[in-house]
Design a protein around this motif. Sequence first.
Motif, PDB file in Angstrom:
ATOM      1  N   GLU A 182       0.817  -1.211   0.000  1.00  0.00           N
ATOM      2  CA  GLU A 182       0.000   0.000   0.000  1.00  0.00           C
ATOM      3  C   GLU A 182       0.852   1.263   0.000  1.00  0.00           C
ATOM      4  O   GLU A 182       0.330   2.369   0.104  1.00  0.00           O
ATOM      5  CB  GLU A 182      -0.931  -0.005   1.216  1.00  0.00           C
ATOM      6  CG  GLU A 182      -1.984  -1.111   1.156  1.00  0.00           C
ATOM      7  CD  GLU A 182      -2.845  -1.146   2.401  1.00  0.00           C
ATOM      8  OE1 GLU A 182      -2.489  -0.451   3.382  1.00  0.00           O
ATOM      9  OE2 GLU A 182      -3.862  -1.861   2.411  1.00  0.00           O
ATOM     10  N   GLU A 195      -9.625  15.253  10.196  1.00  0.00           N
ATOM     11  CA  GLU A 195     -10.655  14.227  10.069  1.00  0.00           C
ATOM     12  C   GLU A 195     -10.811  13.392  11.336  1.00  0.00           C
ATOM     13  O   GLU A 195     -11.844  12.750  11.537  1.00  0.00           O
ATOM     14  CB  GLU A 195     -10.327  13.304   8.890  1.00  0.00           C
ATOM     15  CG  GLU A 195     -10.413  13.981   7.533  1.00  0.00           C
ATOM     16  CD  GLU A 195     -10.022  13.050   6.402  1.00  0.00           C
ATOM     17  OE1 GLU A 195      -9.570  11.915   6.697  1.00  0.00           O
ATOM     18  OE2 GLU A 195     -10.162  13.443   5.232  1.00  0.00           O
ATOM     19  N   ASN A 196      -9.781  13.395  12.175  1.00  0.00           N
ATOM     20  CA  ASN A 196      -9.801  12.539  13.366  1.00  0.00           C
ATOM     21  C   ASN A 196      -9.532  13.316  14.649  1.00  0.00           C
ATOM     22  O   ASN A 196      -9.043  12.755  15.626  1.00  0.00           O
ATOM     23  CB  ASN A 196      -8.754  11.427  13.222  1.00  0.00           C
ATOM     24  CG  ASN A 196      -9.036  10.499  12.065  1.00  0.00           C
ATOM     25  OD1 ASN A 196      -9.796   9.547  12.180  1.00  0.00           O
ATOM     26  ND2 ASN A 196      -8.409  10.770  10.923  1.00  0.00           N
ATOM     27  N   SER A 210     -10.586   1.935  15.841  1.00  0.00           N
ATOM     28  CA  SER A 210     -11.612   2.539  14.982  1.00  0.00           C
ATOM     29  C   SER A 210     -11.038   3.615  14.066  1.00  0.00           C
ATOM     30  O   SER A 210     -11.421   3.719  12.900  1.00  0.00           O
ATOM     31  CB  SER A 210     -12.725   3.147  15.845  1.00  0.00           C
ATOM     32  OG  SER A 210     -13.385   2.157  16.604  1.00  0.00           O
ATOM     33  N   LYS A 223      -9.499   2.829  10.370  1.00  0.00           N
ATOM     34  CA  LYS A 223     -10.329   2.153   9.378  1.00  0.00           C
ATOM     35  C   LYS A 223     -10.614   3.072   8.190  1.00  0.00           C
ATOM     36  O   LYS A 223     -10.940   4.242   8.357  1.00  0.00           O
ATOM     37  CB  LYS A 223     -11.645   1.697  10.016  1.00  0.00           C
ATOM     38  CG  LYS A 223     -11.471   0.558  11.018  1.00  0.00           C
ATOM     39  CD  LYS A 223     -12.798   0.113  11.593  1.00  0.00           C
ATOM     40  CE  LYS A 223     -12.615  -1.050  12.559  1.00  0.00           C
ATOM     41  NZ  LYS A 223     -13.903  -1.482  13.161  1.00  0.00           N
ATOM     42  N   GLY A 224     -10.468   2.515   6.999  1.00  0.00           N
ATOM     43  CA  GLY A 224     -10.738   3.275   5.788  1.00  0.00           C
ATOM     44  C   GLY A 224      -9.523   3.954   5.193  1.00  0.00           C
ATOM     45  O   GLY A 224      -9.620   4.581   4.136  1.00  0.00           O
ATOM     46  N   TYR A 225      -8.370   3.829   5.852  1.00  0.00           N
ATOM     47  CA  TYR A 225      -7.144   4.452   5.354  1.00  0.00           C
ATOM     48  C   TYR A 225      -6.177   3.387   4.851  1.00  0.00           C
ATOM     49  O   TYR A 225      -6.221   2.234   5.274  1.00  0.00           O
ATOM     50  CB  TYR A 225      -6.464   5.267   6.456  1.00  0.00           C
ATOM     51  CG  TYR A 225      -7.237   6.479   6.903  1.00  0.00           C
ATOM     52  CD1 TYR A 225      -7.274   7.632   6.123  1.00  0.00           C
ATOM     53  CD2 TYR A 225      -7.934   6.479   8.107  1.00  0.00           C
ATOM     54  CE1 TYR A 225      -7.983   8.751   6.534  1.00  0.00           C
ATOM     55  CE2 TYR A 225      -8.647   7.592   8.526  1.00  0.00           C
ATOM     56  CZ  TYR A 225      -8.670   8.720   7.738  1.00  0.00           C
ATOM     57  OH  TYR A 225      -9.377   9.826   8.143  1.00  0.00           O
ATOM     58  N   LYS A 226      -5.285   3.793   3.954  1.00  0.00           N
ATOM     59  CA  LYS A 226      -4.244   2.900   3.470  1.00  0.00           C
ATOM     60  C   LYS A 226      -3.094   2.846   4.472  1.00  0.00           C
ATOM     61  O   LYS A 226      -3.027   3.639   5.403  1.00  0.00           O
ATOM     62  CB  LYS A 226      -3.743   3.369   2.105  1.00  0.00           C
ATOM     63  CG  LYS A 226      -4.788   3.258   0.997  1.00  0.00           C
ATOM     64  CD  LYS A 226      -4.218   3.684  -0.336  1.00  0.00           C
ATOM     65  CE  LYS A 226      -5.251   3.537  -1.447  1.00  0.00           C
ATOM     66  NZ  LYS A 226      -4.709   3.949  -2.768  1.00  0.00           N
ATOM     67  N   GLU A 252     -17.790   1.432  18.465  1.00  0.00           N
ATOM     68  CA  GLU A 252     -17.285   2.008  17.221  1.00  0.00           C
ATOM     69  C   GLU A 252     -17.876   3.378  16.912  1.00  0.00           C
ATOM     70  O   GLU A 252     -17.330   4.108  16.086  1.00  0.00           O
ATOM     71  CB  GLU A 252     -17.572   1.050  16.053  1.00  0.00           C
ATOM     72  CG  GLU A 252     -16.836  -0.285  16.170  1.00  0.00           C
ATOM     73  CD  GLU A 252     -17.103  -1.192  14.988  1.00  0.00           C
ATOM     74  OE1 GLU A 252     -18.098  -0.947  14.278  1.00  0.00           O
ATOM     75  OE2 GLU A 252     -16.316  -2.131  14.767  1.00  0.00           O
ATOM     76  N   ARG A 262      -0.838  10.063  -0.391  1.00  0.00           N
ATOM     77  CA  ARG A 262      -1.588   9.918   0.852  1.00  0.00           C
ATOM     78  C   ARG A 262      -1.974  11.292   1.360  1.00  0.00           C
ATOM     79  O   ARG A 262      -1.398  12.311   0.970  1.00  0.00           O
ATOM     80  CB  ARG A 262      -0.776   9.178   1.908  1.00  0.00           C
ATOM     81  CG  ARG A 262       0.350   9.979   2.557  1.00  0.00           C
ATOM     82  CD  ARG A 262       0.859   9.249   3.781  1.00  0.00           C
ATOM     83  NE  ARG A 262       1.911   9.961   4.492  1.00  0.00           N
ATOM     84  CZ  ARG A 262       1.683  10.893   5.411  1.00  0.00           C
ATOM     85  NH1 ARG A 262       0.442  11.263   5.700  1.00  0.00           N
ATOM     86  NH2 ARG A 262       2.688  11.491   6.029  1.00  0.00           N
ATOM     87  N   GLU A 279      -1.157   6.034   5.442  1.00  0.00           N
ATOM     88  CA  GLU A 279      -2.027   6.946   6.178  1.00  0.00           C
ATOM     89  C   GLU A 279      -2.293   6.428   7.584  1.00  0.00           C
ATOM     90  O   GLU A 279      -2.356   7.211   8.542  1.00  0.00           O
ATOM     91  CB  GLU A 279      -3.344   7.125   5.418  1.00  0.00           C
ATOM     92  CG  GLU A 279      -3.180   7.838   4.088  1.00  0.00           C
ATOM     93  CD  GLU A 279      -4.441   7.814   3.248  1.00  0.00           C
ATOM     94  OE1 GLU A 279      -4.571   8.676   2.352  1.00  0.00           O
ATOM     95  OE2 GLU A 279      -5.284   6.927   3.471  1.00  0.00           O
ATOM     96  N   GLN A 280      -2.433   5.123   7.711  1.00  0.00           N
ATOM     97  CA  GLN A 280      -2.624   4.533   9.034  1.00  0.00           C
ATOM     98  C   GLN A 280      -1.398   4.762   9.912  1.00  0.00           C
ATOM     99  O   GLN A 280      -1.523   5.065  11.107  1.00  0.00           O
ATOM    100  CB  GLN A 280      -2.914   3.036   8.905  1.00  0.00           C
ATOM    101  CG  GLN A 280      -4.261   2.724   8.289  1.00  0.00           C
ATOM    102  CD  GLN A 280      -4.497   1.234   8.124  1.00  0.00           C
ATOM    103  OE1 GLN A 280      -3.565   0.433   8.192  1.00  0.00           O
ATOM    104  NE2 GLN A 280      -5.739   0.849   7.899  1.00  0.00           N
TER     105      GLN A 280
END
Length: 264
Positions: free
Chosen positions: A73, A108-109, A223, A226-229, A171, A99, A232-233
């Motif tokens: 990734e 976003e977080n 949580s 989730k949804g990131y590559k 979640e 990314r 990015e994680q």
Amino acid sequence: SFLAGEAASGALTSTLRLITKAAFENSQDGLRKGAILFFSISTFFVLLCVVLYGFVYPKLPIVKYYRSKAASEGSKTVSSDLAAAGIRSETEESRQFERKENKELLRENIDYALNLFVIYGLTLSIFPGFLSEDTGKHSLGTWYALVLITMYNVWDLIGRYIPLIKILNLESRKLITTASISRFLFIPAFYFTAKYGTQGWMIMLTSFLGLSNGYLTVCVLTSAPKGYKGPEQNALGNILVLFILGGIFAGVTLDWLWLIGKGW
């Protein structure tokens, strides 16, 4: 996982301290002997972990799988690990991966980040300083603070495994935020329990502090990515850890506020 291992180390450390105290409590120069034994065993475990991480950990199939997945990734941080383990990534080195920037990830977080800051800020403002100094005198005597710290660490470990039960895994971002903020109720709860409650109530309250700390930490950190590559994680994980460290610093700084009214 790392989070479970972190909590397990706390529980193991507390257990080891109880053992050394019991073994040398009534002997001459017992504190010194207990400290030497404690640090000797701790040093052995540290060296064992270094050996396992260097020679065993990279060969585990699950480690190889996730490192290869991260490399596919676009993660560059695992390249040396893959090479050391003799794994060749199928990803072309020249391939470029895009990314999100750190600012965008934080935006976003931001709720997850602030939740972690609040969780650890509140926890460290109570544990271990308040539990060691402001719990009064009880029948357990010098064992009392050790029992409280041990109960915190044990239930912190248990709390980190609860999200493995799918129905108990939190979640919802709103529910996580609500639960994190509601932990501020621990402040008056500990104050009045230390002043008017018995040691049984304090042990129960301390256990719940550890349980909620471990549980919410895992809920947030599982949580958020989730949804990131992979890249990015990794970046998001670093950001969240930074807020954890900020919360820890804030907590230990605010810990002295419990001393107000006690001669300060």
